[in-house]
Design a protein around this motif. Structure first.
Motif, PDB file in Angstrom:
ATOM      1  N   ARG A 148       1.366  -0.081  -6.280  1.00 47.36           N
ATOM      2  CA  ARG A 148       2.531   0.696  -6.699  1.00 47.36           C
ATOM      3  C   ARG A 148       2.792   1.863  -5.752  1.00 47.36           C
ATOM      4  NH1 ARG A 148       1.462   1.573 -13.188  1.00 47.36           N
ATOM      5  NH2 ARG A 148       1.256  -0.636 -13.771  1.00 47.36           N
ATOM      6  N   HIS A 149       4.030   2.304  -5.768  1.00 45.85           N
ATOM      7  CA  HIS A 149       4.368   3.546  -5.073  1.00 45.85           C
ATOM      8  C   HIS A 149       3.979   4.707  -5.970  1.00 45.85           C
ATOM      9  CE1 HIS A 149       6.638   6.757  -3.169  1.00 45.85           C
ATOM     10  NE2 HIS A 149       7.239   6.983  -4.330  1.00 45.85           N
ATOM     11  N   ALA A 150       3.175   5.646  -5.441  1.00 45.14           N
ATOM     12  CA  ALA A 150       2.756   6.848  -6.176  1.00 45.14           C
ATOM     13  C   ALA A 150       2.372   6.525  -7.612  1.00 45.14           C
ATOM     14  CB  ALA A 150       3.882   7.889  -6.158  1.00 45.14           C
ATOM     15  N   PRO A 151       1.308   5.742  -7.820  1.00 47.94           N
ATOM     16  CA  PRO A 151       0.934   5.349  -9.183  1.00 47.94           C
ATOM     17  C   PRO A 151       0.549   6.556 -10.035  1.00 47.94           C
ATOM     18  CG  PRO A 151      -0.840   4.856  -7.646  1.00 47.94           C
ATOM     19  CD  PRO A 151       0.332   5.272  -6.820  1.00 47.94           C
ATOM     20  N   ARG A 152       0.939   6.516 -11.301  1.00 47.36           N
ATOM     21  CA  ARG A 152       0.570   7.558 -12.262  1.00 47.36           C
ATOM     22  C   ARG A 152       0.052   6.836 -13.499  1.00 47.36           C
ATOM     23  NH1 ARG A 152       2.970  12.658 -10.716  1.00 47.36           N
ATOM     24  NH2 ARG A 152       2.680  13.494 -12.831  1.00 47.36           N
ATOM     25  N   HIS A 177      -8.623   3.187  -2.012  1.00 46.14           N
ATOM     26  CA  HIS A 177      -8.813   2.402  -0.791  1.00 46.14           C
ATOM     27  C   HIS A 177      -7.540   1.631  -0.441  1.00 46.14           C
ATOM     28  CE1 HIS A 177     -10.728  -1.122   1.440  1.00 46.14           C
ATOM     29  NE2 HIS A 177     -11.086  -0.067   2.138  1.00 46.14           N
ATOM     30  N   GLN A 178      -6.926   1.021  -1.454  1.00 45.07           N
ATOM     31  CA  GLN A 178      -5.725   0.227  -1.215  1.00 45.07           C
ATOM     32  C   GLN A 178      -4.552   1.115  -0.800  1.00 45.07           C
ATOM     33  OE1 GLN A 178      -5.710  -3.156  -3.408  1.00 45.07           O
ATOM     34  NE2 GLN A 178      -3.528  -3.502  -3.557  1.00 45.07           N
ATOM     35  N   GLN A 179      -4.422   2.273  -1.430  1.00 42.88           N
ATOM     36  CA  GLN A 179      -3.337   3.192  -1.078  1.00 42.88           C
ATOM     37  C   GLN A 179      -3.490   3.692   0.364  1.00 42.88           C
ATOM     38  OE1 GLN A 179      -0.828   5.182  -3.424  1.00 42.88           O
ATOM     39  NE2 GLN A 179      -0.788   3.073  -4.157  1.00 42.88           N
ATOM     40  N   LEU A 180      -4.721   3.989   0.769  1.00 39.29           N
ATOM     41  CA  LEU A 180      -4.957   4.457   2.138  1.00 39.29           C
ATOM     42  C   LEU A 180      -4.744   3.359   3.152  1.00 39.29           C
ATOM     43  CD1 LEU A 180      -8.153   6.644   1.557  1.00 39.29           C
ATOM     44  CD2 LEU A 180      -5.906   7.484   2.246  1.00 39.29           C
ATOM     45  N   LEU A 181      -5.260   2.163   2.862  1.00 39.39           N
ATOM     46  CA  LEU A 181      -5.180   1.064   3.815  1.00 39.39           C
ATOM     47  C   LEU A 181      -3.743   0.606   4.023  1.00 39.39           C
ATOM     48  CD1 LEU A 181      -7.614  -0.146   5.262  1.00 39.39           C
ATOM     49  CD2 LEU A 181      -7.522  -2.092   3.722  1.00 39.39           C
ATOM     50  N   SER A 182      -2.934   0.684   2.973  1.00 37.74           N
ATOM     51  CA  SER A 182      -1.541   0.237   3.073  1.00 37.74           C
ATOM     52  C   SER A 182      -0.620   1.312   3.624  1.00 37.74           C
ATOM     53  CB  SER A 182      -1.032  -0.194   1.693  1.00 37.74           C
ATOM     54  OG  SER A 182      -0.974   0.914   0.807  1.00 37.74           O
ATOM     55  N   GLY A 183      -1.121   2.549   3.708  1.00 40.34           N
ATOM     56  CA  GLY A 183      -0.283   3.635   4.193  1.00 40.34           C
ATOM     57  C   GLY A 183       0.528   4.310   3.109  1.00 40.34           C
ATOM     58  N   LYS A 184       0.352   3.885   1.853  1.00 43.27           N
ATOM     59  CA  LYS A 184       1.088   4.526   0.759  1.00 43.27           C
ATOM     60  C   LYS A 184       0.607   5.959   0.527  1.00 43.27           C
ATOM     61  CE  LYS A 184       2.356   0.471  -2.050  1.00 43.27           C
ATOM     62  NZ  LYS A 184       1.752  -0.656  -1.376  1.00 43.27           N
ATOM     63  N   ALA A 185      -0.629   6.240   0.892  1.00 43.42           N
ATOM     64  CA  ALA A 185      -1.179   7.589   0.730  1.00 43.42           C
ATOM     65  C   ALA A 185      -2.014   7.935   1.951  1.00 43.42           C
ATOM     66  CB  ALA A 185      -2.031   7.671  -0.532  1.00 43.42           C
ATOM     67  N   THR A 209       2.368   0.905 -23.658  1.00 45.17           N
ATOM     68  CA  THR A 209       2.063   1.850 -22.564  1.00 45.17           C
ATOM     69  C   THR A 209       1.384   1.136 -21.401  1.00 45.17           C
ATOM     70  OG1 THR A 209      -0.027   2.359 -23.647  1.00 45.17           O
ATOM     71  CG2 THR A 209       1.821   3.817 -24.117  1.00 45.17           C
ATOM     72  N   SER A 210       1.641  -0.172 -21.274  1.00 34.60           N
ATOM     73  CA  SER A 210       0.882  -0.954 -20.293  1.00 34.60           C
ATOM     74  C   SER A 210       1.110  -0.521 -18.856  1.00 34.60           C
ATOM     75  CB  SER A 210       1.233  -2.441 -20.424  1.00 34.60           C
ATOM     76  OG  SER A 210       2.632  -2.648 -20.229  1.00 34.60           O
ATOM     77  N   ARG A 211       2.205   0.169 -18.573  1.00 36.36           N
ATOM     78  CA  ARG A 211       2.441   0.616 -17.205  1.00 36.36           C
ATOM     79  C   ARG A 211       1.619   1.852 -16.856  1.00 36.36           C
ATOM     80  NH1 ARG A 211       4.938  -1.739 -13.018  1.00 36.36           N
ATOM     81  NH2 ARG A 211       5.654   0.293 -12.344  1.00 36.36           N
ATOM     82  N   VAL A 212       1.254   2.646 -17.867  1.00 33.56           N
ATOM     83  CA  VAL A 212       0.592   3.916 -17.577  1.00 33.56           C
ATOM     84  C   VAL A 212      -0.835   3.995 -18.105  1.00 33.56           C
ATOM     85  CG1 VAL A 212       2.729   5.233 -17.445  1.00 33.56           C
ATOM     86  CG2 VAL A 212       1.598   4.955 -19.649  1.00 33.56           C
ATOM     87  N   ARG A 230       9.615   4.363 -13.836  1.00 29.34           N
ATOM     88  CA  ARG A 230      10.190   5.595 -13.316  1.00 29.34           C
ATOM     89  C   ARG A 230      11.270   5.300 -12.276  1.00 29.34           C
ATOM     90  NH1 ARG A 230       6.068   7.953 -10.351  1.00 29.34           N
ATOM     91  NH2 ARG A 230       4.767   6.134 -10.632  1.00 29.34           N
ATOM     92  N   SER A 231      12.305   6.117 -12.252  1.00 29.72           N
ATOM     93  CA  SER A 231      13.377   5.934 -11.267  1.00 29.72           C
ATOM     94  C   SER A 231      12.853   6.054  -9.849  1.00 29.72           C
ATOM     95  CB  SER A 231      14.482   6.976 -11.503  1.00 29.72           C
ATOM     96  OG  SER A 231      15.075   6.799 -12.770  1.00 29.72           O
ATOM     97  N   SER A 232      11.822   6.889  -9.674  1.00 25.51           N
ATOM     98  CA  SER A 232      11.271   7.076  -8.331  1.00 25.51           C
ATOM     99  C   SER A 232      10.664   5.784  -7.787  1.00 25.51           C
ATOM    100  CB  SER A 232      10.211   8.180  -8.340  1.00 25.51           C
ATOM    101  OG  SER A 232       9.143   7.849  -9.215  1.00 25.51           O
ATOM    102  N   GLU A 233      10.148   4.920  -8.684  1.00 28.11           N
ATOM    103  CA  GLU A 233       9.593   3.640  -8.231  1.00 28.11           C
ATOM    104  C   GLU A 233      10.695   2.758  -7.653  1.00 28.11           C
ATOM    105  OE1 GLU A 233       6.332   1.623 -10.473  1.00 28.11           O
ATOM    106  OE2 GLU A 233       6.872   3.044 -12.043  1.00 28.11           O
ATOM    107  N   LEU A 234      11.840   2.703  -8.337  1.00 28.90           N
ATOM    108  CA  LEU A 234      12.961   1.898  -7.848  1.00 28.90           C
ATOM    109  C   LEU A 234      13.497   2.463  -6.544  1.00 28.90           C
ATOM    110  CD1 LEU A 234      12.856   1.301 -11.028  1.00 28.90           C
ATOM    111  CD2 LEU A 234      15.228   0.606 -10.764  1.00 28.90           C
ATOM    112  N   ASP A 235      13.605   3.789  -6.470  1.00 25.70           N
ATOM    113  CA  ASP A 235      14.113   4.420  -5.245  1.00 25.70           C
ATOM    114  C   ASP A 235      13.187   4.135  -4.064  1.00 25.70           C
ATOM    115  OD1 ASP A 235      16.179   5.438  -6.726  1.00 25.70           O
ATOM    116  OD2 ASP A 235      15.252   7.417  -7.010  1.00 25.70           O
TER     117      ASP A 235
END
Length: 969
Positions: free
Chosen positions: A167-171, A191-199, A412-415, A933-938
């Motif tokens: 996910r983008h910026a998972p919360r 690890h996945q966020q760093l390796l993919s460049g998302k974080a 609440t399965s997304r969060v 979240r709208s930020s995920e779509l954006d």
């Protein structure tokens, strides 16, 4: 070799010296000055490692004054060359003598190096191409980040990591029960966020006592080097930056550090991508009076895009505090507690519908109507028809499809992700064995004398003397004592007999104090010669690693590992099945931590818990309270923290001997009743829908299967062994599926990033890596792999080669030109261009007529027929073939350009299909599930736009070239 003053040559061994000039030829020696660096070298004329530099028609050359000239004609006189052509500065025809060439000229392009005689060994060329292929496969592998960590392939952990890590910026709130691996899940996501460049920048907040554990876990399991920040480190960092939190990318610090306003402001001002908070159940909240810890996390969560909260007991401080943690993740979504409670009541009908689908049977009319109502925004008539049909395969697929839609749209399965032991397989159970023993008279005397001399003692002192009489006895012996307690303590005698009767078994022994652990090891060694390793907080990380490794070693290793209480934190020893508690901790959480070192997913046998205890001491009532009151030995006790805080004073008084007769029975009865209440409440509050989503089901099983297949890839092992051979790394078979790597003096490169001078023990086997923490686990995601590939591909190594082909079917002298191009689109890491177009090798194999043979002749089959040739002969072959090679290079580039266009078009199509489908799904879900979240779509829309733009700017570069000449048999 013929030399003349003023000629230009390059050094084969030191090409970085630039263009050299012959300044003296005397007898059998020649002197060459390299003006770019000021170095002067003297060589023997006959075998000088030098290559004459003569450019060709069509080349663009540079004078030492900076102007360029495109060569139209070449003139030679008295051994010196002059180049005729049009000057760039005057646009007039002019001459440029070779003595006036730019001294800084370096031959970086493969074709330039080939014509300049800088020809590499054939195995270097082969390795370079294999490195390009390997890197392409690594970057295209969607499961690379999941495969890399030193962790078992546990379905629910992998599912959560894959779901959240992409996910983008998972919360999210990770709330698995104790022993199910929340820290590993968080590490996977990081690890996945760093390796993919998302974080790129990550802040982890933990209780002070867990800082070291997180630091070690991130390094040992995920090869991530975090920095530990405390007040001292912050002060030191001020020398480099006004904000100490901007001096490192990956930071771990305690929540207590940020209670100070100055440090919180600094942490808030630093540009983090992801915030991770462990033990989040300590964040107390009420609408009128949130705790300082809660306010700290809330302040950071408002500034940082990604947030992971970890807790094993989300309702520990009450359901309102659970709501408050969800509020940290999405305050717009979870804005009102009463509304949250009302929404929760609707989850039951969704769970009932999911249960019906999971049964994978034809549905009743009522069940079909309920599903139509719940999924009213979708037309599910086709799926319902397939469920009602007699086709079992179609029914199964349709049921899984509708379950997924239910989980996506409700709850609440997304969060929130929570797995419980009751819903996860892989636990083998526990058995308790107690061994009551008479209290030695020495201890009884020490306790009596202490009571007489000690005056009025606090409850805590009395109960500590009761729980740990050996410590009290040692105080009477004094510093000069010889720790004689273990010579008469019956627990030591029992333990020796037990170990001798189970010599083939690995046994973990835990005692509360470090000095007790040390003296037990001495007792085992001196009295019975039992091989034991000791593990305590006074040891360095390296010493602890060695102790744990010695215990894990199956042949010749220690039978016993004796730990102080720190041994119950962070380390996993599930290869052992016997746990001896030499004493008992006073806190049920510590008791669970001790048992949890063995009772974990991956344990293959029932955990045997052995407790020797001294009669007439506090050890007996404490064991009964744990066992009869909480059932804490044979089952996990999630309510242990609540029960301990509720009954702590009564327990301490009972253990100190300050209560009346019968008080223990009343305490145990009250504890059992309270524990039953907590369990009933927890069971009633279970969100079945949440558990269904958290364990991953069939999707999780598919991830495990795919990763098991990746682990069995022997081609990767062969590639790495070959790569290390070429680089010059020493490899020693250590047995136990391990190899010892060491740098040598003969390596191609001055150093190998990530490989220390002491070397490293590595294994490609996951099971070995899990049992031997001193071995590094090598997968395609390990830094040693990437750095080894970069060593070869980032420079000129292997970019040119000449080979001979013995083939009777072809005329001698037949020429082939093999070109390896690289298609690459350069983009910021967060664009994740590598998902669609990683650096891609494109191979072209030209015959002398200009036909590309690569589609019909594979690299591996062709390479097996080739033989290397020495550099001197290779240089002569290249010079003789230049008139043929130049047009072939141009035609090869045209072939590669056509392939690049196809690759870019395919990458664009893949991107539109993958990201387009993801965007469509999220847009549909947002209409019915406010957790989107709208930020995920954006973020997805922005990524589609940026990937498209960067794909259009993809570049093609010639990376390596090999000339092949057919020779007679």
């Amino acid at each position: 070799m013929s030399f003349s003053l003023g000629q230009r040559w390059i050094s084969d061994a030191e090409s970085d010296l630039g263009l050299g000039t012959v300044v003296a030829v005397e007898g059998r020696m020649v002197s060459v000055l390299f003006p770019a660096t000021g170095d002067n070298r003297m060589f023997a004329r006959e075998d000088a490692p030098l290559t004459r530099v003569i450019f060709n028609q069509g080349d663009t050359i540079t004078s030492h004054e900076g102007w360029t000239l495109e060569v139209d004609a070449i003139h030679e006189q008295d051994g010196l060359v002059s180049y005729e052509g049009v000057r760039s500065d005057t646009n007039e025809v002019g001459l440029l003598r070779e003595t006036m060439l730019d001294h800084q000229i370096r031959f970086n392009k493969p074709q330039d190096r080939l014509f300049a005689g800088q020809i590499d060994r054939m195995e270097y060329f082969v390795t370079r191409y294999l490195c390009q292929r390997q890197r392409f496969g690594m970057l295209k592998n969607p499961l690379r980040a999941l495969q890399g960590p030193r962790a078992g392939l546990i379905p629910h952990q992998l599912f959560i990591a894959n779901e959240v890590g992409n996910r983008h910026a998972p919360r999210v709130l990770l709330a698995d029960e104790v022993g199910l691996g929340k820290t590993i899940e968080a590490g996977h996501i990081i690890h996945q966020q760093l390796l993919s460049g998302k974080a790129e920048r990550i802040l982890i907040l933990v209780p002070e006592t867990l800082q070291h554990q997180w630091l070690v876990e991130m390094l040992r399991r995920f090869n991530l080097r975090f920095s530990l920040f405390d007040e001292e480190r912050c002060i030191e960092a001020l020398a480099d930056c006004d904000n100490p939190f901007e001096t490192e990318q990956l930071v771990i610090c305690s929540l207590d550090l940020l209670r100070k306003k100055k440090r919180l402001d600094q942490a808030k001002d630093a540009p983090w991508d992801l915030l991770v908070v462990d033990e989040a159940h300590h964040l107390e909240w009420s609408e009128s009076a949130p705790s300082r810890a809660y306010q700290v996390v809330e302040t950071l969560a408002q500034e940082i895009a990604g947030v992971l909260l970890l807790t094993a007991t989300p309702d520990q401080l009450g359901h309102q505090s659970h709501f408050a943690r969800l509020r940290l993740l999405d305050p717009d979504r979870f804005y009102d507690y009463d509304a949250f409670l009302e929404e929760e009541t609707s989850y039951q009908q969704v769970a009932t519908a999911a249960d019906a689908l999971l049964a994978q049977r034809p549905l009743t009319d009522a069940e079909q109507q309920a599903l139509v109502a719940l999924l009213s925004e979708s037309d599910i008539s086709d799926a319902l028809g397939r469920i009602q049909s007699g086709d079992e395969a179609q029914r199964q697929l349709a049921c899984q499809e509708l379950v997924r839609e239910l989980l996506d749209r409700h709850g609440t399965s997304r969060v929130l992700f929570r797995n419980t032991r009751s819903g996860v397989s892989g636990f083998c159970g526990r058995e308790l064995h107690t061994y009551p023993m008479p209290l030695p008279k020495q201890y009884a005397t020490a306790m009596r004398v202490n009571s007489m001399l000690g005056g009025t003692q606090s409850t805590d002192i009395k109960l500590m003397n009761q729980l740990y009489p050996e410590k009290l006895y040692q105080e009477f012996e004094g510093e000069s004592g010889n720790a004689s307690w273990w010579q008469f303590d019956p627990r030591v005698d029992w333990m020796m007999e037990f170990l001798k009767a189970n010599r083939s078994k690995k046994v973990l022994v835990i005692a509360s104090k470090a000095h007790t652990a040390l003296q037990l090891e001495e007792a085992l060694r001196t009295r019975e010669g039992i091989l034991a390793s000791v593990f305590h907080e006074g040891m360095s990380i390296l010493e602890r690693d060695k102790a744990a490794a010695f215990f894990a070693q199956q042949e010749g290793g220690a039978q016993v590992l004796i730990c102080s209480e720190i041994g119950s934190e962070g380390r996993n020893f599930q290869f052992a099945h016997h746990l001896v508690m030499f004493d008992l901790p006073l806190n049920p959480d510590l008791l669970e931590q001790r048992i949890g070192r063995l009772d974990r997913i991956g344990q293959t046998q029932t955990v045997q818990i052995h407790v020797p205890l001294l009669e007439g001491t506090a050890q007996q009532p404490l064991l009964r309270w744990y066992h009869e009151g909480m059932n804490a030995f044979t089952h996990t006790c999630p309510s242990g923290h609540l029960i301990h805080s509720e009954f702590a004073d009564q327990v301490r008084s009972e253990l100190a001997g300050e209560t009346e007769a019968g008080a223990l029975e009343q305490l145990i009865e009250a504890t059992a009743a309270r524990n039953a209440e907590h369990q009933a409440k927890a069971e009633a509050g279970r969100d079945k829908l949440l558990e269904l989503n958290s364990n991953g089901g069939q999707q999780a099983a598919q991830l495990v299967t795919a990763l098991e297949q990746a682990d069995d890839d022997t081609d990767f092992i062969s590639f790495m062994l070959k790569l290390w051979d070429v680089i010059g790394v020493s490899q020693e078979d250590k047995g136990e599926n391990a190899v010892v790597l060491k740098p040598t003096e003969h390596m191609l490169f001055p150093s190998y990033p990530g490989l220390s001078e002491e070397g490293a023990s590595v294994t490609f086997d996951r099971d070995t890596a899990l049992s031997r923490e001193d071995f590094q686990f090598l997968t395609s995601a390990h830094p040693l792999v990437a750095s080894g590939i970069d060593l070869v591909t980032s420079g000129d190594t292997g970019s040119t080669s000449v080979a001979l082909l013995k083939n009777k079917a072809l005329p001698a002298g037949t020429l082939f030109l093999e070109m390896i191009f690289k298609v690459e689109a350069i983009a910021p890491s967060e664009v994740q261009i590598g998902r669609f177009l990683p650096p891609t090798p494109v191979r072209v194999l030209m015959d002398k007529s200009g036909k590309d043979l690569a589609p019909n002749v594979t690299f591996d089959s062709f390479n097996r027929q080739l033989m290397p040739v020495n550099r001197h002969t290779a240089s002569k072959l290249v010079n003789a073939s230049q008139p043929v090679l130049h047009p072939l290079l141009k035609q090869g580039d045209d072939y590669a350009q056509a392939q690049m266009s196809e690759l870019v078009a395919q990458a664009q199509s893949d991107m539109e299909q993958q990201l387009g489908a993801e965007l469509t799904r999220l847009e549909a879900l947002k209409a019915v599930n406010p957790n989107i979240r709208s930020s995920e779509l954006d973020a997805v829309r922005e990524q589609i736009s940026m990937v498209t733009a960067h794909l259009q700017r993809a570049q093609l570069d010639l990376d390596a070239v090999r000339m092949i000449v057919v020779t007679p048999e």
